[in-house]
Design a protein around this motif. Sequence first.
Motif, PDB file in Angstrom:
ATOM      1  N   THR A  51       5.372   7.766   0.104  1.00 29.94           N
ATOM      2  CA  THR A  51       5.679   8.175  -1.272  1.00 29.94           C
ATOM      3  C   THR A  51       5.947   9.665  -1.377  1.00 29.94           C
ATOM      4  OG1 THR A  51       4.317   6.374  -2.121  1.00 29.94           O
ATOM      5  CG2 THR A  51       4.831   8.164  -3.649  1.00 29.94           C
ATOM      6  N   ALA A  52       5.076  10.475  -0.799  1.00 32.47           N
ATOM      7  CA  ALA A  52       5.222  11.928  -0.905  1.00 32.47           C
ATOM      8  C   ALA A  52       4.352  12.605   0.137  1.00 32.47           C
ATOM      9  CB  ALA A  52       4.846  12.411  -2.307  1.00 32.47           C
ATOM     10  N   SER A  53       4.602  13.913   0.337  1.00 33.37           N
ATOM     11  CA  SER A  53       3.834  14.674   1.320  1.00 33.37           C
ATOM     12  C   SER A  53       3.595  16.089   0.804  1.00 33.37           C
ATOM     13  CB  SER A  53       4.605  14.735   2.652  1.00 33.37           C
ATOM     14  OG  SER A  53       3.837  15.352   3.666  1.00 33.37           O
ATOM     15  N   VAL A  88       0.847  -1.198   0.000  1.00 32.05           N
ATOM     16  CA  VAL A  88       0.000   0.000   0.000  1.00 32.05           C
ATOM     17  C   VAL A  88       0.881   1.246   0.000  1.00 32.05           C
ATOM     18  CG1 VAL A  88      -1.760   1.300   1.267  1.00 32.05           C
ATOM     19  CG2 VAL A  88      -1.816  -1.214   1.264  1.00 32.05           C
ATOM     20  N   ARG A  89       0.616   2.141  -0.932  1.00 28.03           N
ATOM     21  CA  ARG A  89       1.360   3.399  -0.978  1.00 28.03           C
ATOM     22  C   ARG A  89       0.762   4.398   0.011  1.00 28.03           C
ATOM     23  NH1 ARG A  89       3.547   5.026  -6.973  1.00 28.03           N
ATOM     24  NH2 ARG A  89       4.641   3.087  -7.400  1.00 28.03           N
ATOM     25  N   VAL A  90       1.630   5.241   0.559  1.00 28.24           N
ATOM     26  CA  VAL A  90       1.226   6.188   1.600  1.00 28.24           C
ATOM     27  C   VAL A  90       1.567   7.610   1.170  1.00 28.24           C
ATOM     28  CG1 VAL A  90       1.525   6.867   4.021  1.00 28.24           C
ATOM     29  CG2 VAL A  90       1.630   4.445   3.382  1.00 28.24           C
ATOM     30  N   PHE A  91       0.622   8.515   1.376  1.00 34.05           N
ATOM     31  CA  PHE A  91       0.827   9.945   1.122  1.00 34.05           C
ATOM     32  C   PHE A  91       0.448  10.703   2.380  1.00 34.05           C
ATOM     33  CE2 PHE A  91       0.298   7.954  -2.917  1.00 34.05           C
ATOM     34  CZ  PHE A  91       1.135   8.637  -3.785  1.00 34.05           C
ATOM     35  N   GLY A  92       1.242  11.720   2.717  1.00 39.28           N
ATOM     36  CA  GLY A  92       1.012  12.427   3.972  1.00 39.28           C
ATOM     37  C   GLY A  92       0.988  13.925   3.833  1.00 39.28           C
ATOM     38  N   THR A 139       5.614  20.310  -2.184  1.00 41.62           N
ATOM     39  CA  THR A 139       5.545  18.855  -2.074  1.00 41.62           C
ATOM     40  C   THR A 139       6.938  18.305  -1.779  1.00 41.62           C
ATOM     41  OG1 THR A 139       5.815  18.569  -4.468  1.00 41.62           O
ATOM     42  CG2 THR A 139       3.561  18.654  -3.602  1.00 41.62           C
ATOM     43  N   LEU A 140       6.955  17.152  -1.140  1.00 40.12           N
ATOM     44  CA  LEU A 140       8.215  16.530  -0.761  1.00 40.12           C
ATOM     45  C   LEU A 140       8.159  15.045  -1.096  1.00 40.12           C
ATOM     46  CD1 LEU A 140      10.927  17.040   0.795  1.00 40.12           C
ATOM     47  CD2 LEU A 140       9.725  16.281   2.851  1.00 40.12           C
ATOM     48  N   ASP A 141       9.144  14.558  -1.877  1.00 41.48           N
ATOM     49  CA  ASP A 141       9.241  13.126  -2.173  1.00 41.48           C
ATOM     50  C   ASP A 141      10.696  12.683  -2.019  1.00 41.48           C
ATOM     51  OD1 ASP A 141      10.578  13.984  -4.474  1.00 41.48           O
ATOM     52  OD2 ASP A 141       8.860  13.643  -5.794  1.00 41.48           O
ATOM     53  N   ARG A 142      10.979  11.452  -2.403  1.00 40.44           N
ATOM     54  CA  ARG A 142      12.320  10.902  -2.173  1.00 40.44           C
ATOM     55  C   ARG A 142      13.383  11.623  -2.989  1.00 40.44           C
ATOM     56  NH1 ARG A 142      13.742   4.411  -2.077  1.00 40.44           N
ATOM     57  NH2 ARG A 142      15.312   4.547  -0.431  1.00 40.44           N
ATOM     58  N   ASP A 143      13.031  12.063  -4.190  1.00 41.68           N
ATOM     59  CA  ASP A 143      13.993  12.807  -5.006  1.00 41.68           C
ATOM     60  C   ASP A 143      14.373  14.117  -4.319  1.00 41.68           C
ATOM     61  OD1 ASP A 143      14.055  10.854  -6.951  1.00 41.68           O
ATOM     62  OD2 ASP A 143      12.535  11.821  -8.212  1.00 41.68           O
ATOM     63  N   ASP A 144      13.378  14.778  -3.715  1.00 41.10           N
ATOM     64  CA  ASP A 144      13.656  16.018  -2.979  1.00 41.10           C
ATOM     65  C   ASP A 144      14.595  15.751  -1.809  1.00 41.10           C
ATOM     66  OD1 ASP A 144      11.919  17.604  -4.585  1.00 41.10           O
ATOM     67  OD2 ASP A 144      10.200  16.852  -3.451  1.00 41.10           O
ATOM     68  N   MET A 145      14.342  14.644  -1.096  1.00 38.66           N
ATOM     69  CA  MET A 145      15.195  14.296   0.037  1.00 38.66           C
ATOM     70  C   MET A 145      16.630  14.031  -0.415  1.00 38.66           C
ATOM     71  SD  MET A 145      13.216  14.530   2.651  1.00 38.66           S
ATOM     72  CE  MET A 145      14.189  13.737   3.922  1.00 38.66           C
TER      73      MET A 145
END
Length: 329
Positions: free
Chosen positions: A279-281, A258-262, A316-322
């Motif tokens: 996944t992203a926030s 299950v994918r999660v968005f916050g 927005t924030l995702d893994r690429d941003d991190m």
Amino acid sequence: MFNRYRTLGLIVILLVFCYFLYQFVSPTLKIDHLVREMNQSSVVSKSMKHVVLIAQELDNPFWRAVEKGANEAAMQRGIAIDYMGPIRINPTEQTKLLEKSIAAKPDAILVQGMKGQPYTQLINKAIDQGIPVITIDADEPDSKRIAYVGTDNREAGKRMGELVIQDTAERGRIGVIIGSEWADNQQLRLEGFRSMISNTPGYEIVAVRSSNISRIQAAKQTEALLKQYPRIQTMVGLSSLDAAGIVEGLKAADRADVRVFGFDDLEVTKEGITDGLITASVVQQPREIGAQAVELVDAVFKGDAIPVQHFIATSTLDRDDMKSKGNSP
């Protein structure tokens, strides 16, 4: 022997009763203490303007960030901030805080909007007594409040919808956790999110539950949702603690599919994104919300006109941003 066990049983019952009594009255005692502090500080610094900032929950990370931004802006303008809020999210205690703050006659009040006629009437009462009220985080447009400062929550919900649609191919069955059924900001986010999902074929919101601004409750609600609707493929949290709670609920349910968005960028949320669990926030700017609210209050003190709605942008924030920020392991 029987009398001894009975005595011990009565002592245990008494201790349990005292514990729950303390839990019941401690928020009210804390409110009275905070209001006394506010009154005392007002006596000591009569030359300073005193602004009350009422949070939805005293130690919630989002609200502490709002407090920090408000204090930074206030120091530059010779304004004192009296920060207070319920120990745990509690609409009744939040209403009592507003009522007691009005009685203390501060120079202005910054407060989260909340549904309910008594709350609206209290905001109107403050305005009628010459106390400017600005709502933050959640608006109360039916009241006489002079302005709202915060996220455009309907648009933030739409932005969440865009994230889900872009990143969840063939994962169209969605469970949603909202922070509170009382807060207008949560309902507006849900409304904006629904508008995006309902207009996109292949996507469906199967259920919505409330976490009551609690990570533990978000986990419990997630686990319960997955038991009731095992075909859920995506979980969305619309308040800051929800995503972390959802991740814990997925672990308890043994669901790694299950994918999660916050919402927001708490450290635990950023860790979840880095680890691939979230996944992203959609990220708000609580510190900026606090600072801008104080700037508008200062403008009111000077007699300047201010906008009725003052929206603070989200990102927005995702893994690429991190990774780009050097936060990837």
